[in-house]
Design an enzyme around this catalytic site. Structure first.
Site, short mmCIF file in Angstrom:
data_model
loop_
_atom_site.label_atom_id
_atom_site.label_comp_id
_atom_site.label_asym_id
_atom_site.label_seq_id
_atom_site.Cartn_x
_atom_site.Cartn_y
_atom_site.Cartn_z
CE LYS A 177 -4.24 -1.77 2.16
NZ LYS A 177 -5.16 -1.66 3.30
CG ASN A 231 -7.58 0.64 -0.62
OD1 ASN A 231 -7.71 1.76 -1.12
ND2 ASN A 231 -8.61 -0.08 -0.22
CG ASP A 234 -8.90 0.31 3.23
OD1 ASP A 234 -9.64 -0.53 2.70
OD2 ASP A 234 -7.68 0.14 3.42
N GLY A 283 -6.76 3.44 17.87
CA GLY A 283 -5.89 2.95 16.81
C GLY A 283 -5.28 4.08 16.00
CB ALA A 284 -2.47 5.59 15.46
CB ALA A 316 -7.87 0.40 9.43
N GLY A 373 -17.82 -3.89 10.69
CA GLY A 373 -16.77 -3.68 9.69
C GLY A 373 -17.10 -4.25 8.31
#
Ligand code: NDP
Length: 271
Positions: free
Chosen positions: A59, A80, A95, A118-119, A122, A236
């Site tokens: 990616k 992506n 995404d 999260g980091a 995604a 998701g």
């Protein structure tokens, strides 16, 4: 192009869209090792591919091999989905766009306060897209501080409308009052329905929307806990289907039927 995703359910999903709309196209899964990526992209150009998807680790590595990037792919720093436009191969990131499309079906993120766990890849994709459409504040809660701070820096692209802050994740996180949208963009819960996100469940309120990027299983523990507390939830799978919908739109110009795509995906995943 992937590094090893034989039997990928996304193939069934995209091919279902082609069949449903009578498009004589093929979506083929190919395993390309990192050392072969440049040759792979040259091959796709030479053979007139209308585009392709990429998974990790391609990616980021693909970027110098392309002719240009879409706005969000540039901010996210990852591609992506590659789309041939004229003679050019342009890198997009679907995404976050897929997540946004799902979110917008139940809630408009404009002016909202968002807490995101999260980091990683995604999380970057999701945060940039909700930021681009006008989210007011994004709190990035992450275990690793450098990654979290880097994402917050990325989110400074429109400081007049978007504010972002980093919170180091130690123990159960308590959502601040005024939180509108909670997003798990970590891999916690992937293939583990009982995996627990370190979150003070008493801080979840029924007016909040709770979303998870994890698609397998779709009913993560977070989604179940949030639903039990009266929150509106988003799994998701919707994100996965919608990134496919957007890819098919980019490549073919046809607006595919997301219901047919989700059905094929669920069947291939055995759901
Ligand atoms: P990355 O490896 O890039 O990032 C993983 C993130 O999860 C990091 O923030 C990491 O924190 C955090 N994390 C992982 N384990 C823990 C833990 N035990 N405790 C705290 N934090 C943890 O992965 P991606 O961003 O690429 O993928 C994340 C998830 O998103 C995966 O489950 C993937 O399947 C899903 N995904 C879903 C898509 C969809 O269409 N629905 C599309 C793309 C991805 P740290 O930085 O501290 O390591």
């Amino acid at each position: 192009m992937s590094q090893g995703a034989a039997g990928n359910p996304t193939v069934a999903m995209v091919e279902a869209a082609f069949q449903h709309h009578g498009l004589h196209w093929r979506y083929v899964n190919m395993e390309v090792p990192p050392a072969g990526l440049a040759d792979g992209v040259r091959g796709a150009r030479a053979m007139g591919f209308r585009g392709f998807n990429l998974s990790m680790p391609h990616k980021v590595a693909v970027i110098p091999l392309l002719d240009g990037l879409g706005e969000s792919a540039m901010l996210i720093g990852a591609v992506n989905c590659v789309v041939r436009r004229g003679e050019q191969l342009i890198g997009e990131n679907t995404d976050g766009k897929g997540f946004l499309k799902s979110l917008q079906e139940i809630c408009d993120p404009r002016g909202k306060n968002i807490v995101m766990f999260g980091a990683g890849g995604a999380a970057r994709a999701v945060a940039v897209e909700v930021g681009l459409v006008g989210a007011k504040h994004i709190t990035v809660v992450n275990r690793s501080e450098p990654r979290g701070r880097e994402l917050v820096e990325t989110l400074r692209f429109n400081p007049e409308t978007l504010d972002a802050e980093f919170v180091s994740w130690h123990g159960d996180y308590t959502l601040p009052a005024g939180t509108d949208i909670v997003i798990n963009a970590t891999s916690i819960g992937l293939y583990d329905a009982d995996a627990r996100l370190a979150l003070n469940l008493d801080s979840l309120k029924p007016n909040m929307v709770v979303a998870d990027v994890v698609f397998s299983p779709p009913q993560t523990r977070l989604i179940r806990d949030a639903a039990a507390r009266g929150c509106r939830t988003l799994d998701g799978l919707g994100m996965l289907v919608n990134q496919g919908v957007i890819g098919v739109q980019y490549w073919t110009g046809v607006n595919p039927d997301p219901v047919a795509m989700r059905r094929a995906l669920e069947e291939a995943m055995g759901l």
